[in-house]
Scaffold this motif. Sequence first.
Motif, PDB file in Angstrom:
ATOM      1  N   SER A 334     -77.944 -31.386 -11.843  1.00  0.00           N
ATOM      2  CA  SER A 334     -77.430 -32.085 -10.661  1.00  0.00           C
ATOM      3  C   SER A 334     -76.404 -33.168 -11.040  1.00  0.00           C
ATOM      4  N   PHE A 335     -76.266 -33.444 -12.337  1.00  0.00           N
ATOM      5  CA  PHE A 335     -75.248 -34.416 -12.781  1.00  0.00           C
ATOM      6  C   PHE A 335     -74.143 -33.757 -13.615  1.00  0.00           C
ATOM      7  N   ILE A 336     -74.153 -32.437 -13.717  1.00  0.00           N
ATOM      8  CA  ILE A 336     -73.282 -31.761 -14.683  1.00  0.00           C
ATOM      9  C   ILE A 336     -71.829 -31.632 -14.201  1.00  0.00           C
ATOM     10  N   ASP A 337     -71.639 -31.696 -12.897  1.00  0.00           N
ATOM     11  CA  ASP A 337     -70.308 -31.458 -12.311  1.00  0.00           C
ATOM     12  C   ASP A 337     -69.133 -32.069 -13.088  1.00  0.00           C
ATOM     13  N   PRO A 338     -69.134 -33.390 -13.336  1.00  0.00           N
ATOM     14  CA  PRO A 338     -67.972 -33.986 -14.023  1.00  0.00           C
ATOM     15  C   PRO A 338     -67.792 -33.477 -15.462  1.00  0.00           C
ATOM     16  N   SER A 339     -68.830 -32.890 -16.037  1.00  0.00           N
ATOM     17  CA  SER A 339     -68.729 -32.451 -17.441  1.00  0.00           C
ATOM     18  C   SER A 339     -68.652 -30.936 -17.581  1.00  0.00           C
ATOM     19  N   ILE A 340     -68.542 -30.241 -16.456  1.00  0.00           N
ATOM     20  CA  ILE A 340     -68.633 -28.778 -16.536  1.00  0.00           C
ATOM     21  C   ILE A 340     -67.486 -28.180 -17.359  1.00  0.00           C
ATOM     22  N   GLU A 341     -66.281 -28.768 -17.240  1.00  0.00           N
ATOM     23  CA  GLU A 341     -65.136 -28.236 -18.000  1.00  0.00           C
ATOM     24  C   GLU A 341     -65.340 -28.435 -19.501  1.00  0.00           C
ATOM     25  N   LYS A 342     -65.884 -29.587 -19.851  1.00  0.00           N
ATOM     26  CA  LYS A 342     -66.153 -29.877 -21.251  1.00  0.00           C
ATOM     27  C   LYS A 342     -67.169 -28.880 -21.814  1.00  0.00           C
ATOM     28  N   LEU A 343     -68.214 -28.614 -21.035  1.00  0.00           N
ATOM     29  CA  LEU A 343     -69.236 -27.652 -21.458  1.00  0.00           C
ATOM     30  C   LEU A 343     -68.620 -26.252 -21.607  1.00  0.00           C
ATOM     31  N   ARG A 344     -67.763 -25.897 -20.656  1.00  0.00           N
ATOM     32  CA  ARG A 344     -67.099 -24.584 -20.716  1.00  0.00           C
ATOM     33  C   ARG A 344     -66.253 -24.457 -21.988  1.00  0.00           C
ATOM     34  N   GLU A 345     -65.514 -25.536 -22.296  1.00  0.00           N
ATOM     35  CA  GLU A 345     -64.678 -25.511 -23.516  1.00  0.00           C
ATOM     36  C   GLU A 345     -65.524 -25.302 -24.764  1.00  0.00           C
ATOM     37  N   LYS A 346     -66.611 -26.049 -24.837  1.00  0.00           N
ATOM     38  CA  LYS A 346     -67.478 -25.946 -26.013  1.00  0.00           C
ATOM     39  C   LYS A 346     -68.081 -24.546 -26.124  1.00  0.00           C
ATOM     40  N   ALA A 347     -68.481 -23.985 -24.998  1.00  0.00           N
ATOM     41  CA  ALA A 347     -69.082 -22.645 -25.017  1.00  0.00           C
ATOM     42  C   ALA A 347     -68.026 -21.589 -25.357  1.00  0.00           C
ATOM     43  N   ALA A 348     -66.820 -21.764 -24.802  1.00  0.00           N
ATOM     44  CA  ALA A 348     -65.747 -20.791 -25.024  1.00  0.00           C
ATOM     45  C   ALA A 348     -65.379 -20.715 -26.509  1.00  0.00           C
ATOM     46  N   LYS A 349     -65.430 -21.865 -27.189  1.00  0.00           N
ATOM     47  CA  LYS A 349     -65.098 -21.911 -28.624  1.00  0.00           C
ATOM     48  C   LYS A 349     -66.021 -21.012 -29.436  1.00  0.00           C
ATOM     49  N   ARG A 350     -67.249 -20.844 -28.958  1.00  0.00           N
ATOM     50  CA  ARG A 350     -68.233 -20.053 -29.701  1.00  0.00           C
ATOM     51  C   ARG A 350     -68.219 -18.580 -29.309  1.00  0.00           C
ATOM     52  N   ASN A 351     -67.486 -18.266 -28.251  1.00  0.00           N
ATOM     53  CA  ASN A 351     -67.567 -16.923 -27.705  1.00  0.00           C
ATOM     54  C   ASN A 351     -66.659 -15.928 -28.432  1.00  0.00           C
ATOM     55  N   THR A 352     -67.251 -14.838 -28.900  1.00  0.00           N
ATOM     56  CA  THR A 352     -66.506 -13.818 -29.634  1.00  0.00           C
ATOM     57  C   THR A 352     -65.591 -12.997 -28.731  1.00  0.00           C
ATOM     58  N   PHE A 353     -65.988 -12.845 -27.457  1.00  0.00           N
ATOM     59  CA  PHE A 353     -65.294 -11.890 -26.597  1.00  0.00           C
ATOM     60  C   PHE A 353     -64.356 -12.479 -25.553  1.00  0.00           C
ATOM     61  N   GLU A 354     -64.572 -13.704 -25.158  1.00  0.00           N
ATOM     62  CA  GLU A 354     -63.790 -14.220 -24.025  1.00  0.00           C
ATOM     63  C   GLU A 354     -63.424 -15.695 -24.194  1.00  0.00           C
ATOM     64  N   LYS A 355     -62.278 -16.044 -23.633  1.00  0.00           N
ATOM     65  CA  LYS A 355     -61.823 -17.437 -23.699  1.00  0.00           C
ATOM     66  C   LYS A 355     -62.194 -18.190 -22.426  1.00  0.00           C
ATOM     67  N   ASP A 356     -62.424 -17.429 -21.384  1.00  0.00           N
ATOM     68  CA  ASP A 356     -62.712 -18.014 -20.080  1.00  0.00           C
ATOM     69  C   ASP A 356     -64.221 -18.215 -19.947  1.00  0.00           C
TER      70      ASP A 356
END
Length: 386
Positions: A334-356
């Motif tokens: 319920s507090f993640i909204d302002p940090s969602i882009e940051k979380l997405r970036e961190k997850a995307a860095k680890r992803n073998t198949f997709e950047k999005d």
Amino acid sequence: MRRLSNNIDVKRRNRNQIFRYVNKHQRISKPEISHALHLSIPTVLHMINELLAMGLVKKDGELQSTGGRKAVAISPVHDKKSSIGIDITRNHIGLVHTDLSGQVLKYTRLSKPYKNDSAYYKALGAMAMDFKKENIKEEDAFLGYGISVPGIVEPEMERIKHSHALGITNVAFHVFTQYISGDTIFINDANAAAIAEIYNDDQPYDALYLSLSNSVGGAIIKNSDARSNEDNQIHDRLYLGDNWRGGEVGHTTLVPGGEKCYCGKNGCFDVYCSAEKLANLTEGKLGIFFEELEKGNKNFQKMWEEYLEYLAIQVNNLRMIFDCKIIIGGYVGSFIDPSIEKLREKAAKRNTFEKDASYIVPCRYRYETSALGAALQHIEKYISSV
Ligand SMILES: [Zn+2]
């Protein structure tokens, strides 16, 4: 005989499909329903008459015509049936009233630390009854209570197998409901929250719901295939596993030999990403942690960065296994909204198949999610029976 029952089945399926459609719309015409569901006009007319007689839909004036006769508008009667959800947590009891619309009509959350004694169950019963009296005017409309608990729920054994948050093992459902009269259905809190999050979406999708509360849980929703079967019950949409523990991601190992978890093992995801981990820095008040974070508290920023790093590892692992949307829920969600882009970036860095990483989405409800999901069990059961 076989043919006769097939015929009845088809009629019932048509009626159910039409009801579900009208239930999600306001002021639509019979030709619109016929067009949307690929059903003949006579079938739609016949079924709408049945639903009118059952009091589940109503005539709602006339629609603007583009020429020719004006069409009668049909609307759902949402308050024909309603239910109440009760969310039991270590320190609170949350109550939600919903009806056939599936929306939160009323929500309240009361401070009531859990204790496995009759005084607590008496108070729980009184809260449930009072809330019902306030919100449900006609006894006839009331379907029952859905009860969500933070623990392993075993419907077959009619008991809570274990709840770390409540500190109980093998407590029968009837112990909880001894002072509650009415139909009750129990559900795990993360499963309930997951149901609530995607119940009202028009486009059914599969998802993994991450519940980042004082303990960490998860739920796996296989919504897309369940929706094709009108007879499904709500739990048919959940992947529950062999032991009703499907989705218990809190105790997957994130750091080998890492910090000690309350479960007795080391390095569990729960240790690094529970809401408590952050709330402990602000005397149990998670809201204050995020306020301070926003004000620029350097120490909290460092903690949050670390938290997101661990969360991103888990989210990416889950994305690899399930290849579906991941909803960040629970208290932290319920507090993640302002940090969602940051979380997405961190997850995307680890992803073998997709950047999005837009598959990571914030939850839409705050505290009322689990209670709503619990209440929706009765609503869905009723809708399936139409
Ligand atoms: Zn653990």
